[in-house]
Enzyme design. Structure first.
Site, short mmCIF file in Angstrom:
data_model
loop_
_atom_site.label_atom_id
_atom_site.label_comp_id
_atom_site.label_asym_id
_atom_site.label_seq_id
_atom_site.Cartn_x
_atom_site.Cartn_y
_atom_site.Cartn_z
N CYS A 215 17.16 2.70 20.96
CA CYS A 215 17.44 4.14 20.91
C CYS A 215 18.70 4.46 20.10
O CYS A 215 18.81 5.53 19.52
CB CYS A 215 17.54 4.71 22.32
SG CYS A 215 16.04 4.40 23.26
N ASP B 171 -2.21 6.35 16.77
CA ASP B 171 -2.51 4.92 16.97
C ASP B 171 -1.61 4.44 18.12
O ASP B 171 -0.93 5.25 18.76
CB ASP B 171 -2.29 4.12 15.67
CG ASP B 171 -0.82 3.93 15.34
OD1 ASP B 171 0.03 4.68 15.90
OD2 ASP B 171 -0.50 3.03 14.55
N GLN C 249 -5.78 -3.32 14.61
CA GLN C 249 -5.84 -4.56 15.41
C GLN C 249 -5.15 -5.75 14.75
O GLN C 249 -5.32 -6.88 15.18
CB GLN C 249 -7.29 -5.00 15.70
CG GLN C 249 -8.27 -3.92 15.98
CD GLN C 249 -8.20 -3.47 17.42
OE1 GLN C 249 -7.53 -4.08 18.23
NE2 GLN C 249 -8.86 -2.38 17.73
N GLU D 7 -5.56 0.81 5.72
CA GLU D 7 -5.67 1.38 7.07
C GLU D 7 -6.69 0.63 7.92
O GLU D 7 -6.50 0.44 9.11
CB GLU D 7 -6.02 2.87 6.99
CG GLU D 7 -4.85 3.75 6.62
CD GLU D 7 -3.67 3.62 7.58
OE1 GLU D 7 -3.88 3.33 8.76
OE2 GLU D 7 -2.53 3.78 7.13
N GLY E 299 -10.49 -11.03 11.80
CA GLY E 299 -11.16 -10.67 13.06
C GLY E 299 -11.85 -9.30 12.98
O GLY E 299 -11.77 -8.61 11.97
N TYR E 300 -12.54 -8.95 14.05
CA TYR E 300 -13.30 -7.68 14.11
C TYR E 300 -14.05 -7.45 12.79
O TYR E 300 -13.76 -6.53 12.05
CB TYR E 300 -12.38 -6.50 14.43
CG TYR E 300 -11.78 -6.57 15.80
CD1 TYR E 300 -12.48 -6.16 16.93
CD2 TYR E 300 -10.50 -7.06 15.97
CE1 TYR E 300 -11.93 -6.26 18.19
CE2 TYR E 300 -9.93 -7.17 17.24
CZ TYR E 300 -10.66 -6.76 18.34
OH TYR E 300 -10.11 -6.85 19.58
N TRP F 48 0.82 -1.22 0.00
CA TRP F 48 0.00 0.00 0.00
C TRP F 48 0.85 1.27 0.00
O TRP F 48 0.33 2.37 -0.09
CB TRP F 48 -0.97 0.00 1.17
CG TRP F 48 -0.33 -0.33 2.49
CD1 TRP F 48 0.24 0.55 3.35
CD2 TRP F 48 -0.19 -1.62 3.08
NE1 TRP F 48 0.73 -0.11 4.44
CE2 TRP F 48 0.48 -1.45 4.31
CE3 TRP F 48 -0.57 -2.91 2.69
CZ2 TRP F 48 0.78 -2.53 5.15
CZ3 TRP F 48 -0.27 -3.97 3.52
CH2 TRP F 48 0.39 -3.78 4.74
N ARG F 49 2.17 1.10 0.11
CA ARG F 49 3.04 2.28 0.03
C ARG F 49 3.44 2.57 -1.42
O ARG F 49 4.21 3.49 -1.68
CB ARG F 49 4.28 2.08 0.90
CG ARG F 49 3.91 2.14 2.36
CD ARG F 49 5.11 2.13 3.27
NE ARG F 49 4.66 2.30 4.63
CZ ARG F 49 5.34 1.91 5.71
NH1 ARG F 49 6.51 1.31 5.56
NH2 ARG F 49 4.87 2.13 6.91
N CYS G 10 17.70 5.42 16.68
CA CYS G 10 16.57 6.34 16.59
C CYS G 10 16.99 7.70 16.01
O CYS G 10 17.98 8.29 16.44
CB CYS G 10 15.97 6.54 17.98
SG CYS G 10 14.58 7.67 17.97
N TYR H 259 -8.81 8.37 13.86
CA TYR H 259 -7.56 7.81 13.33
C TYR H 259 -7.66 7.56 11.83
O TYR H 259 -6.83 8.02 11.04
CB TYR H 259 -7.17 6.50 14.06
CG TYR H 259 -6.06 5.83 13.32
CD1 TYR H 259 -4.75 6.26 13.48
CD2 TYR H 259 -6.31 4.84 12.36
CE1 TYR H 259 -3.72 5.72 12.73
CE2 TYR H 259 -5.30 4.30 11.60
CZ TYR H 259 -4.00 4.73 11.79
OH TYR H 259 -2.99 4.22 11.03
FE1 SF4 Z 1 14.41 5.74 22.24
FE2 SF4 Z 1 13.76 7.17 20.10
FE3 SF4 Z 1 11.89 5.87 21.42
FE4 SF4 Z 1 13.03 7.99 22.53
S1 SF4 Z 1 11.76 7.97 20.69
S2 SF4 Z 1 12.61 6.04 23.52
S3 SF4 Z 1 15.11 7.78 21.76
S4 SF4 Z 1 13.59 4.94 20.33
#
Ligand code: SF4
Length: 348
Positions: A196, A136, A40, A35, A79-80, A22-23, A199, A118
């Site tokens: 993290c 979501d 769920q 969507e 489901g649902y 779908w992208r 991230c 949503y």
């Molecule tokens: Fe870690 Fe990024 Fe989530 Fe913050 S937003 S908890 S830095 S993964």
């Protein structure tokens, strides 16, 4: 500082997003279907359903014209089932009122069956790039960590989260931004063990700063109910007896074998005789245990004890009670537990 948030997140998304069917489209109908299916349900499950659905119902018109039973059959296992019924109802409204197109007006779209805040935000931002926020479960978790919000991840958090989202929402590429937040939650800022180190928005994250990312949000314990039930396989030559569930409530309008819940203190055989008397008005003459089936639904787990049954007479047929051949099971939408029973019957 927040002015670069959207840019950082969207650049990460452009490089790291999963390649999902779908992208590859901006067609509002396809985005709407994806969507609704994704609510769920996991992405891995949805891919096959989405691809099949868009082949069987490639347009709003073909979906609207299809009989509801065919629509539910395509949905079987997701489901649902109200989601599928609402898609069908909404498709008919789109044909009658909007020339088969999804309107761009958020108020008009919210009035269609199955469109909450949503879905409205997701479809309109992804398909038409309208400046709408979406929340979501993934977005809620990511935002709660970014803002280091206390408490569990529930809708009570959404007002504060929305204020934040409105601050960081870009002017263009809103659909990608919204999908990027959800993708971050699915791939990096996962419920358990957020990564993290990978991230793109660490520098904006309050939970990361105070090393609370593992404990925000607070985890609520999920209560799963266990249900024990008996199921009656009634045969007449090559035909099997099935019945349709009521049009309202759990698994509405799906077809299944007769049977029901075992009451506390009741034996399986007693429950079987009682259910057949209550549902079909007939005495059970004899029964033989065939096998057991377990199935997990979102909120409960069922243990189905399946019996071959002989009744004092043949049960009636009408609009909601039928004899069908084994090969015809594939034409009837059924709960996943019933589909598992049929698989087991086939292997015997
Ligand atoms: Fe870690 Fe990024 Fe989530 Fe913050 S937003 S908890 S830095 S993964």
């Amino acid at each position: 500082m927040l002015e670069y948030f959207a840019k950082d997140l969207s650049s990460w998304y452009a490089k790291n997003k999963r390649d999902l069917p779908w992208r590859h489209t901006k067609d509002p109908y396809n985005i709407w279907i994806s969507e609704i299916m994704l609510q769920q349900t996991t992405v891995a499950t949805v891919v096959a359903y989405y691809e099949r659905w868009t082949k069987v119902f490639p347009t709003v018109t073909l979906l609207a014209r299809a009989p509801l039973q065919k629509v539910l059959k395509q949905w079987q296992g997701l489901g649902y089932y109200n989601r599928a019924k609402n898609l069908h109802k909404a498709a008919n409204i789109l044909i009658d009122k909007y020339d088969g197109k999804l309107p761009q007006d958020p108020h008009a779209i919210r009035a269609l069956p199955g469109f909450g805040p949503y879905t409205t935000g997701a479809v309109l931002s992804i398909a038409y790039d309208l400046p709408l926020t979406i929340i979501d479960a993934n977005v809620r978790r990511v935002a709660m960590r970014l803002l280091a919000l206390p408490g569990a991840a529930d809708v009570k958090q959404d007002q504060r989260i929305n204020v934040f989202l409105l601050k960081v929402l870009p002017k263009k590429g809103v659909g990608d931004f919204n999908q990027a937040l959800m993708e971050l939650g699915a791939l990096v800022c996962r419920a358990k063990e957020p990564v993290c180190s990978l991230c793109p928005v660490t520098k904006y994250c309050q939970a990361f700063k105070i090393d609370r990312q593992e404990i925000i949000p607070q985890i609520k314990k999920k209560v799963i109910t266990e249900i024990q039930a008996v199921i009656a396989i009634i045969r007449e030559g090559e035909n099997y007896y099935i019945q349709k569930r009521p049009p309202k409530g759990l698994l509405a309008d799906l077809w299944e074998f007769p049977g029901g819940k075992i009451k506390e203190g009741e034996s399986e055989k007693k429950a079987l005789a009682r259910e057949l008397k209550e549902e079909l008005g007939l005495q059970l003459k004899s029964s033989q245990h065939l096998f057991n089936v377990k199935h997990f639904y979102t909120q409960f787990k069922v243990h189905l004890s399946v019996f071959s049954c002989l009744l004092e007479a043949l049960p009636k047929t009408d609009a909601t009670h039928r004899w069908i051949k084994f090969k015809d099971f594939s034409k009837y939408p059924m709960p996943s537990g019933t589909a598992k029973i049929i698989e087991k019957l086939e292997k015997r």
